[in-house]
Design an enzyme around this catalytic site. Structure first.
Site, PDB file in Angstrom:
ATOM      1  N   GLY A 124      38.374  46.236  30.642  1.00 51.94           N
ATOM      2  CA  GLY A 124      38.961  44.981  31.102  1.00 51.94           C
ATOM      3  C   GLY A 124      37.931  44.031  31.682  1.00 51.94           C
ATOM      4  CB  SER A 125      38.368  41.314  34.143  1.00 54.54           C
ATOM      5  OG  SER A 125      39.382  40.658  33.402  1.00 54.54           O
ATOM      6  CB  THR A 126      34.763  45.866  35.010  1.00 54.92           C
ATOM      7  OG1 THR A 126      35.060  46.573  33.794  1.00 54.92           O
ATOM      8  CG2 THR A 126      35.772  46.260  36.078  1.00 54.92           C
TER       9      THR A 126
END
Length: 578
Positions: free
Chosen positions: A300-302
């Site tokens: 995801g957004s990591t």
């Protein structure tokens, strides 16, 4: 006495004297004969003894030159008693050791009544396989059968009291883990023959211990212990946080890792569900999977951390730049939009703070598809990671990278990697730009510098430290903040793929954190699989699940790790009230 009488007496004495002179020769002949017979008998006995011993010696030589016969699963007694080195944490705390035990065996050819023997054994071994045991005891042509490995002393004494002929015990070693499940996936476990089957136990065997044991070159003598890089105190804290989080969010799984950014040492790592290495078979359905190193997920957004680092490192993007995030991006039949869109131009720090998919995609497009692929390879995010732990998965990526792949990968969809790899790459973003392969063994900073690879510029790392801290103060990382330790990081809420489609109510949430941000020492990555909100009304977001987990780990372990808190303006305050 008359003259005649005297003559008769003299003749009589002469007669006896003549007879006595002949007897000694007869007696001597008999004695010689008996002595000769005795000598012959002794010679025959000596010859017989020499023959017997020659026969025994010859058979021993023959047996010594013959390949060992495999009988059931039994090994020579010296190998059954061979020691494994103790495993210790970085402070010398015991993680794994050998204890003495015995195993029960039978010699079926000596069993008088197999049925009676089974009945008696079942009174002590209540879970005994009656049919199977009876079948083994009834094999009269067999001279050895294992009945039960690794008995307790109480079981041994009870079986001895039964007085069953043809039943015996063999000494063995059993691996014991004092901490139980605390560091299960790091330590691994051993099989019934005390051989490493997973984790660092298997690594130890792969380094030559198994070969030495097979050659009979190990013994019952204690071996030098192996020190690991983990801190048992931090490990215990980390696992406790995961257990509480799984219960709170009713999730399928959870995991976390604490990594020294300058040495690559793993200070703690756990994955739930797990297992007790003292009895590993009970957790084999779910617990054997180490989700941190052997599970691959879309993070995801990591991944936006790496996309922004890529843009800054390329020189094509600066912190002061802005990107148009007013309208969704439509490409290849897909629409890329923001979860909480601002409908305006966003600066680079704002793209990070608001986790803008649109802004991140445009940064990736600025660098280009080939540059994007090369950057992720440079950070080690698209190939199998190298470390001592055997259980390491290989990431997945598109066979052919197209523009649509680069755009979706920029915000964490389309590439699956392990959480441990994400943490290692994250450490490179904040430690000055050095990629250091992780280790579960102690490593000094000087040793780490020899294996480190420069992957981004020091200036890029400085900018990323600013972005991590910015997001920690102003963005989704606020729930991970710990007073005095200046925690920064990036959340990632990834929709899971269910039946080939992304599900909007099943998330894989992660948080990539570092602290203290003015001089990062440690990276902490937490994740939780399919968490539910406290009220059970849908899927929880990373900011309200994974981020608080990281904050709790840091709050409880920072002092143990030797990080001094700083309070007040510029860290000048000495005390802080809670």
């Amino acid at each position: 006495m008359s003259f005649l009488s005297r003559i008769m007496v003299v003749k009589s004495q002469a007669h006896f004297a003549a007879g006595g002179a002949k007897r000694p020769a007869a007696f001597q002949g008999a004695a010689k004969k008996k002595a000769k017979q005795a000598k012959n008998r002794v010679g025959l006995m000596m010859l017989a003894f020499v023959g017997v011993y020659a026969l025994v010696g010859g058979r021993l030589v023959q047996y010594g030159l013959t390949s060992p016969e495999t009988v059931s699963s039994i090994m020579p007694a010296d190998r059954l008693m061979a020691s494994r080195p103790d495993l210790l944490d970085r402070n010398g705390e015991l993680l794994a050791t050998d204890i003495r035990t015995v195993s029960l065996f039978a010699e079926p050819h000596k069993i008088v009544d197999a049925d009676e023997a089974v009945e008696k054994l079942a009174t002590v071994l209540t879970d005994l396989d009656v049919k199977g045991t009876y079948k083994r005891l009834s094999m009269k042509n067999s001279r050895f059968q294992w009945l039960r490995r690794q008995l307790t002393p109480k079981q041994q004494s009870q079986i001895l009291a039964l007085g069953i002929p043809g039943i015996g015990f063999r000494p063995e070693k059993r691996r014991f883990y004092p901490g139980g499940s605390t560091a299960a996936h790091i330590l691994g476990f051993v099989n019934i023959d005390n051989r490493g089957a997973a984790g660092m136990e298997r690594f130890m065997d792969n380094q030559g211990l198994a070969d030495l044991t097979a050659l009979g070159m190990t013994s019952d003598a204690p071996l030098e212990p192996m020190h690991l890089s983990i801190d048992l105190r931090v490990q215990s804290i980390l696992r406790d946080v995961l257990v509480n989080a799984m219960a709170k969010y009713e999730s399928l799984g959870a995991g976390a890792v604490v990594l020294d950014v300058h040495t690559g040492e793993i200070l703690a790592m756990a994955s739930l569900p797990d297992f007790d290495p003292n009895n590993p078979t009970e957790g084999k359905e779910e617990g054997w999977l180490n989700r941190v190193s052997n599970g691959t997920f879309e993070m995801g957004s990591t991944f936006k951390s790496f996309t922004l680092a890529m843009g800054l490192d390329s020189g094509k993007v600066k912190l002061s730049d802005s990107f148009d995030a007013r309208a969704p991006i439509r490409i290849g039949g897909f629409t890329i939009k923001d979860f909480h869109g601002k409908g305006r131009f966003l600066t680079v720090p704002e793209i990070f703070q608001y986790s803008s998919n649109i802004g991140t995609a445009k940064i990736a497009d600025t660098v280009g598809t080939e540059g994007h692929k090369e950057f992720l390879e440079r950070l080690g995010l698209t190939k199998r990671m190298h470390t001592e732990l055997p259980e390491v998965a290989t990431p997945s990526q598109p066979r052919v990278w197209k523009k649509i792949n680069s755009i979706t990968i920029s915000f964490g969809h389309g590439v699956s990697t392990t959480p441990l790899q994400t943490a290692v790459a994250g450490a490179a973003l904040v430690n000055g730009g050095k990629l250091i392969q992780p280790t579960f063994l102690p490593r000094t900073r000087e040793e780490a510098d020899k294996v480190a690879v420069d992957v981004i510029k020091p200036s890029t790392s400085k900018d990323m430290r600013f972005l991590f801290e910015w997001n920690g103060v102003n963005g989704s990382g606020r729930n991970a903040r710990v007073e005095g330790f200046n925690v920064g990081g990036k959340t990632g809420t990834a929709d899971k793929v269910v039946n080939g489609r992304y599900s909007h109510d099943k998330n894989f949430n992660a948080f990539l954190a570092a602290f203290p941000m003015e001089n990062p020492q440690y990276v902490v990555l937490t994740f939780i699989d399919e968490p539910k909100t406290d009220k059970g009304n849908g899927a929880a977001l990373a900011g309200t699940s994974a981020a608080p987990m990281a904050g709790e780990i840091i709050r409880r372990s920072a002092a143990v790790l030797g990080v001094e808190p700083k309070f007040g303006e510029g860290g000048t305050a000495l005390l802080q009230s809670y």
